[in-house]
Scaffold this active site. Sequence first.
Site, mmCIF file in Angstrom:
data_model
loop_
_atom_site.group_PDB
_atom_site.id
_atom_site.type_symbol
_atom_site.label_atom_id
_atom_site.label_comp_id
_atom_site.label_asym_id
_atom_site.label_seq_id
_atom_site.Cartn_x
_atom_site.Cartn_y
_atom_site.Cartn_z
ATOM 1 N N GLU A 116 0.918 -1.173 -0.005
ATOM 2 C CA GLU A 116 -0.128 0.143 0.395
ATOM 3 C C GLU A 116 0.626 1.358 0.073
ATOM 4 O O GLU A 116 1.623 1.060 0.822
ATOM 5 C CB GLU A 116 -0.915 0.382 1.365
ATOM 6 C CG GLU A 116 -1.818 -0.684 0.985
ATOM 7 C CD GLU A 116 -3.257 -0.395 2.169
ATOM 8 O OE1 GLU A 116 -4.218 -1.308 1.614
ATOM 9 O OE2 GLU A 116 -3.088 -0.836 3.369
ATOM 10 N N CYS A 130 3.478 8.609 0.508
ATOM 11 C CA CYS A 130 4.549 7.495 1.382
ATOM 12 C C CYS A 130 4.596 6.078 0.459
ATOM 13 O O CYS A 130 3.639 5.819 0.469
ATOM 14 C CB CYS A 130 3.422 7.702 2.760
ATOM 15 S SG CYS A 130 4.017 6.681 4.085
ATOM 16 N N CYS A 137 8.036 -5.776 8.500
ATOM 17 C CA CYS A 137 9.274 -5.207 9.406
ATOM 18 C C CYS A 137 9.952 -6.534 10.481
ATOM 19 O O CYS A 137 9.035 -7.207 10.902
ATOM 20 C CB CYS A 137 8.512 -3.907 10.362
ATOM 21 S SG CYS A 137 9.934 -3.065 10.857
ATOM 22 N N CYS A 141 7.852 -2.271 17.169
ATOM 23 C CA CYS A 141 7.630 -1.093 17.866
ATOM 24 C C CYS A 141 6.422 -1.000 18.840
ATOM 25 O O CYS A 141 5.148 -2.011 18.523
ATOM 26 C CB CYS A 141 7.497 0.270 17.218
ATOM 27 S SG CYS A 141 9.272 0.797 16.577
ATOM 28 N N CYS A 144 3.185 0.505 17.145
ATOM 29 C CA CYS A 144 2.956 0.348 15.346
ATOM 30 C C CYS A 144 2.577 -1.051 15.243
ATOM 31 O O CYS A 144 2.726 -2.182 15.411
ATOM 32 C CB CYS A 144 4.130 0.210 14.803
ATOM 33 S SG CYS A 144 4.119 0.382 12.885
ATOM 34 N N LEU A 247 11.757 9.188 16.992
ATOM 35 C CA LEU A 247 11.946 8.950 18.954
ATOM 36 C C LEU A 247 11.292 8.749 20.136
ATOM 37 O O LEU A 247 11.631 7.905 20.375
ATOM 38 C CB LEU A 247 12.382 10.701 18.800
ATOM 39 C CG LEU A 247 13.633 10.985 19.764
ATOM 40 C CD1 LEU A 247 15.029 9.997 20.332
ATOM 41 C CD2 LEU A 247 13.760 12.547 20.759
ATOM 42 N N CYS A 366 -1.996 7.280 9.688
ATOM 43 C CA CYS A 366 -1.111 6.215 11.116
ATOM 44 C C CYS A 366 -0.958 4.970 11.370
ATOM 45 O O CYS A 366 -2.444 5.446 12.386
ATOM 46 C CB CYS A 366 -0.212 7.307 11.888
ATOM 47 S SG CYS A 366 0.696 8.382 11.107
HETATM 48 N N1 SAH Z 1 10.622 1.870 10.117
HETATM 49 C C1 SAH Z 1 10.788 3.310 10.068
HETATM 50 C C2 SAH Z 1 9.375 4.308 8.790
HETATM 51 C C3 SAH Z 1 8.034 3.316 8.795
HETATM 52 S S1 SAH Z 1 7.298 5.379 9.517
HETATM 53 C C4 SAH Z 1 10.288 4.457 11.072
HETATM 54 O O1 SAH Z 1 10.171 3.055 12.123
HETATM 55 O O2 SAH Z 1 10.807 5.303 11.122
HETATM 56 C C5 SAH Z 1 7.151 4.599 10.638
HETATM 57 C C6 SAH Z 1 6.678 6.054 12.134
HETATM 58 O O3 SAH Z 1 4.841 5.429 11.787
HETATM 59 C C7 SAH Z 1 6.904 6.297 13.292
HETATM 60 O O4 SAH Z 1 7.492 7.245 13.059
HETATM 61 C C8 SAH Z 1 5.371 6.081 13.797
HETATM 62 O O5 SAH Z 1 5.512 7.933 14.856
HETATM 63 C C9 SAH Z 1 4.304 6.420 12.945
HETATM 64 N N2 SAH Z 1 3.096 4.675 13.767
HETATM 65 C C10 SAH Z 1 3.381 3.781 13.864
HETATM 66 N N3 SAH Z 1 1.678 3.034 13.681
HETATM 67 C C11 SAH Z 1 1.343 4.648 14.743
HETATM 68 C C12 SAH Z 1 -0.397 4.875 14.532
HETATM 69 N N4 SAH Z 1 -0.634 3.611 15.696
HETATM 70 N N5 SAH Z 1 -0.342 6.120 15.013
HETATM 71 C C13 SAH Z 1 -0.003 7.283 14.590
HETATM 72 N N6 SAH Z 1 2.116 6.848 14.017
HETATM 73 C C14 SAH Z 1 2.325 5.550 13.807
HETATM 74 FE FE1 SF4 Z 2 9.128 -1.391 11.744
HETATM 75 FE FE2 SF4 Z 2 7.010 0.629 12.680
HETATM 76 FE FE3 SF4 Z 2 9.147 0.314 14.245
HETATM 77 FE FE4 SF4 Z 2 8.893 1.386 11.605
HETATM 78 S S1 SF4 Z 2 7.635 2.308 13.310
HETATM 79 S S2 SF4 Z 2 10.414 -0.104 12.673
HETATM 80 S S3 SF4 Z 2 7.807 0.087 10.177
HETATM 81 S S4 SF4 Z 2 7.513 -1.588 13.417
#
Ligand code: SAH
Ligand code: SF4
Length: 385
Positions: A116, A130, A137, A141, A144, A247, A366
């Site tokens: 997507e 995006c 992955c 996190c 996420c 961060l 997000c």
């Molecule tokens: N893996 C990379 C790029 C993916 S973008 C990274 O982690 O930077 C990932 C971003 O998605 C993270 O910065 C986080 O802020 C955002 N993210 C993930 N899950 C989210 C959620 N449920 N609500 C808001 N932001 C989210």
């Molecule tokens: Fe992977 Fe989601 Fe963490 Fe980004 S935020 S590194 S996509 S698990």
Amino acid sequence: MFPLGVTLDLSRGPASPLAPRKPNLSGLTRVELAAALVAAEVVPAAKAKMRAGQLWRWIHHYGVTDFAAMTDVAKETRAALAGAFAIDRPEVVERQVSKDGTRKWLIRTAPGIEIETVYIPDVGRAGALCVSSQVGCTLNCTFCHTGTQALVRNLTAAEIVAQVQVARDDLGEWPSPKEDRRLSNVVFMGMGEPLYNLDHVAAAIDIIADGEGIAISRRRITVSTSGVVPELQALGEKTQAMLAISLHATNDALREKLVPLNKKYPLAELMAGIRAFPGLSNARRVTFEYVMLKGVNDSPAEAKALVQLLKGIPAKINLIPFNPWPGTEYTCSDWGTIEAFAAILNRGGYASPIRTPRGRDILAACGQLKSESEKVRASARRKLA
Ligand code: SAH
Ligand code: SF4
């Protein structure tokens, strides 16, 4: 920002996983393109560079998907090219448009592999795309949704470039416009950790940024990482792209819970790596992404700690309201709390826009996308086919 769903949908059945696929020229850098033409004996070595330049403009400036459209290339050469290579797009399985103009495409790049990609208008100079860098992955996190899925595989440069091409097709932006673009920025904030697929990401950026093609300047391309410190230097040197760091916390104890990679690369190492990032300046600031989680990381004390932590780093801070998903233990901070947090950062000298959730009605915001990607052995795939 936009962890995107990538589906390996076995129910639909891969068409023919063993059928040989012609290499798609869209994913080759200029040098690779010239070499591929020679290797396939389509073009003699002496003419390779010239011919590659010609093809480059057709593919990346005009966006053609058929060799027949290349009117200044001899008919026999076009036939030879079509026999050896492909320049067509992957299939767009689904397209959705949100009330707010956000668009989402489900793209099938290979049998069973679906990605997507989301276009968000009014972000960056005009609109941001995006893109995803991996299917799944390896990191987990905890806020996420897609982090709960195993890695299926890295995307190729062609598959990353294809996401931009598909968006350009749909936005009607061929030939590549110099002014008044709708797609002005690219952010690697889709699914996957781009620094675990740096070679393909860097090749894709070389292609996307080339001035005689898609021509999105490196300053308008942002790579977001959860903090793979050893690759930061290489990212800066290879891509000259803008850096974004996920961060989310200002101390190791909390960051370890939110971004488990912090155990491997703790904050002190991460901050040192960022300070050493090539080309950092007030004109090229790092973006720090900070997801607002109620009662977890949103106190005024944490806002002050954030200002301290970033001292001396040319930075801006993106506050991202958390988008909940089924089964998550987190909730989004109250709006007042987010504004109070932002005010402290502003007083500390940091621009800190609050990112408005976009495309919620088409599940493009997000963390809203439910991905069903699953790691399946090639043998199992063949069996199913
Ligand atoms: N893996 C990379 C790029 C993916 S973008 C990274 O982690 O930077 C990932 C971003 O998605 C993270 O910065 C986080 O802020 C955002 N993210 C993930 N899950 C989210 C959620 N449920 N609500 C808001 N932001 C989210
Ligand atoms: Fe992977 Fe989601 Fe963490 Fe980004 S935020 S590194 S996509 S698990």
